[in-house]
Design a protein around this motif. Structure first.
Motif, PDB file in Angstrom:
ATOM      1  N   MET A  33       0.993  -0.937  -0.018  1.00 49.31           N
ATOM      2  CA  MET A  33       0.030   0.070  -0.072  1.00 49.31           C
ATOM      3  C   MET A  33       1.047   1.279   0.116  1.00 49.31           C
ATOM      4  O   MET A  33       1.858   1.144   0.761  1.00 49.31           O
ATOM      5  N   PHE A  34       0.469   2.222  -0.423  1.00 47.78           N
ATOM      6  CA  PHE A  34       1.199   3.486  -0.747  1.00 47.78           C
ATOM      7  C   PHE A  34       0.252   4.723  -0.318  1.00 47.78           C
ATOM      8  O   PHE A  34      -0.868   4.789  -0.735  1.00 47.78           O
ATOM      9  N   ILE A  35       1.221   5.659   0.105  1.00 50.83           N
ATOM     10  CA  ILE A  35       0.417   7.048   0.162  1.00 50.83           C
ATOM     11  C   ILE A  35       1.244   8.015  -0.542  1.00 50.83           C
ATOM     12  O   ILE A  35       2.612   7.691  -0.586  1.00 50.83           O
ATOM     13  N   VAL A  36       0.869   8.788  -1.659  1.00 50.59           N
ATOM     14  CA  VAL A  36       1.422   9.786  -2.610  1.00 50.59           C
ATOM     15  C   VAL A  36       1.034  11.000  -1.881  1.00 50.59           C
ATOM     16  O   VAL A  36      -0.131  11.413  -2.025  1.00 50.59           O
ATOM     17  N   LEU A  37       2.139  11.560  -1.915  1.00 53.07           N
ATOM     18  CA  LEU A  37       1.834  13.067  -1.485  1.00 53.07           C
ATOM     19  C   LEU A  37       2.242  13.923  -2.620  1.00 53.07           C
ATOM     20  O   LEU A  37       3.432  13.773  -3.402  1.00 53.07           O
ATOM     21  N   LEU A  38       1.502  14.719  -3.067  1.00 50.97           N
ATOM     22  CA  LEU A  38       1.682  15.629  -4.320  1.00 50.97           C
ATOM     23  C   LEU A  38       1.522  17.180  -3.823  1.00 50.97           C
ATOM     24  O   LEU A  38       0.491  17.756  -3.469  1.00 50.97           O
ATOM     25  N   ARG A  39       2.671  17.733  -3.450  1.00 48.61           N
ATOM     26  CA  ARG A  39       2.852  19.043  -2.759  1.00 48.61           C
ATOM     27  C   ARG A  39       3.079  19.932  -4.055  1.00 48.61           C
ATOM     28  O   ARG A  39       3.738  19.918  -4.758  1.00 48.61           O
ATOM     29  N   GLN A  57      -4.442  19.822   3.475  1.00 50.65           N
ATOM     30  CA  GLN A  57      -4.791  20.992   4.081  1.00 50.65           C
ATOM     31  C   GLN A  57      -3.718  21.711   4.748  1.00 50.65           C
ATOM     32  O   GLN A  57      -2.659  21.175   5.230  1.00 50.65           O
ATOM     33  N   PRO A  58      -3.618  22.937   4.663  1.00 51.70           N
ATOM     34  CA  PRO A  58      -4.559  23.940   3.988  1.00 51.70           C
ATOM     35  C   PRO A  58      -3.980  24.390   2.733  1.00 51.70           C
ATOM     36  O   PRO A  58      -3.062  25.017   2.405  1.00 51.70           O
ATOM     37  N   GLY A  59      -4.675  23.745   1.713  1.00 52.63           N
ATOM     38  CA  GLY A  59      -4.053  24.260   0.250  1.00 52.63           C
ATOM     39  C   GLY A  59      -2.737  23.928  -0.053  1.00 52.63           C
ATOM     40  O   GLY A  59      -2.014  24.467  -0.861  1.00 52.63           O
ATOM     41  N   LEU A  60      -2.189  22.647   0.396  1.00 52.68           N
ATOM     42  CA  LEU A  60      -0.821  22.312   0.312  1.00 52.68           C
ATOM     43  C   LEU A  60      -0.707  21.428  -1.142  1.00 52.68           C
ATOM     44  O   LEU A  60       0.436  21.219  -1.222  1.00 52.68           O
ATOM     45  N   GLY A  61      -1.632  21.008  -1.705  1.00 52.25           N
ATOM     46  CA  GLY A  61      -1.472  19.825  -2.673  1.00 52.25           C
ATOM     47  C   GLY A  61      -2.507  18.784  -2.428  1.00 52.25           C
ATOM     48  O   GLY A  61      -3.701  19.185  -2.034  1.00 52.25           O
ATOM     49  N   GLY A  62      -2.288  17.443  -2.792  1.00 55.73           N
ATOM     50  CA  GLY A  62      -3.153  16.560  -2.607  1.00 55.73           C
ATOM     51  C   GLY A  62      -2.536  15.177  -2.290  1.00 55.73           C
ATOM     52  O   GLY A  62      -1.330  15.110  -1.908  1.00 55.73           O
ATOM     53  N   SER A  63      -3.322  14.091  -1.888  1.00 58.46           N
ATOM     54  CA  SER A  63      -2.798  12.928  -1.561  1.00 58.46           C
ATOM     55  C   SER A  63      -3.695  11.902  -2.177  1.00 58.46           C
ATOM     56  O   SER A  63      -4.953  12.191  -2.397  1.00 58.46           O
ATOM     57  N   ILE A  64      -2.994  10.823  -2.152  1.00 57.37           N
ATOM     58  CA  ILE A  64      -3.580   9.443  -2.734  1.00 57.37           C
ATOM     59  C   ILE A  64      -3.290   8.263  -1.877  1.00 57.37           C
ATOM     60  O   ILE A  64      -2.054   8.318  -1.668  1.00 57.37           O
ATOM     61  N   ILE A  65      -4.287   7.462  -1.729  1.00 57.69           N
ATOM     62  CA  ILE A  65      -3.849   6.000  -1.171  1.00 57.69           C
ATOM     63  C   ILE A  65      -4.029   5.133  -2.275  1.00 57.69           C
ATOM     64  O   ILE A  65      -5.152   4.933  -3.141  1.00 57.69           O
TER      65      ILE A  65
END
Length: 96
Positions: A1-7, A42-50
């Protein structure tokens, strides 16, 4: 499983130019049954995906196809998690 951080990067102001392509990319991730959840940092830093059910190499390739990544609107970080224990509603994560 992965968490993707899109900053967001310094090119955040260009996001609207590539939003349609980014949303299509997200839709493909769900259609391919790789994305389990997408949300905003949050707050408005980008997105995340599991993400689940795909190798890290395949996920890296998928993430690099995101127009936001390709156009340096966001920087991507992929964190791999090895689930050990979960609420019964998430037991499917423990089988792979």
């Amino acid at each position: 499983m992965f968490i993707v951080l899109l900053r967001f990067s310094e090119n955040k102001d260009r996001a609207s130019d590539f939003m349609d392509g980014h949303n299509q990319w997200i839709r493909r991730g769900f259609e391919d049954q790789v994305f389990l959840m997408v949300g905003a940092l949050q707050p408005g830093l980008g997105g995340s995906i599991i993400a689940h059910g795909e190798s890290k190499e395949a996920l890296e390739s998928r993430v690099n196809q995101d127009p936001f990544v390709a156009e340096n609107i966001v920087t991507a970080e992929i964190l791999e998690i090895e689930p050990r224990k979960a609420d019964e509603r998430l037991n499917f994560l423990l089988t792979n």
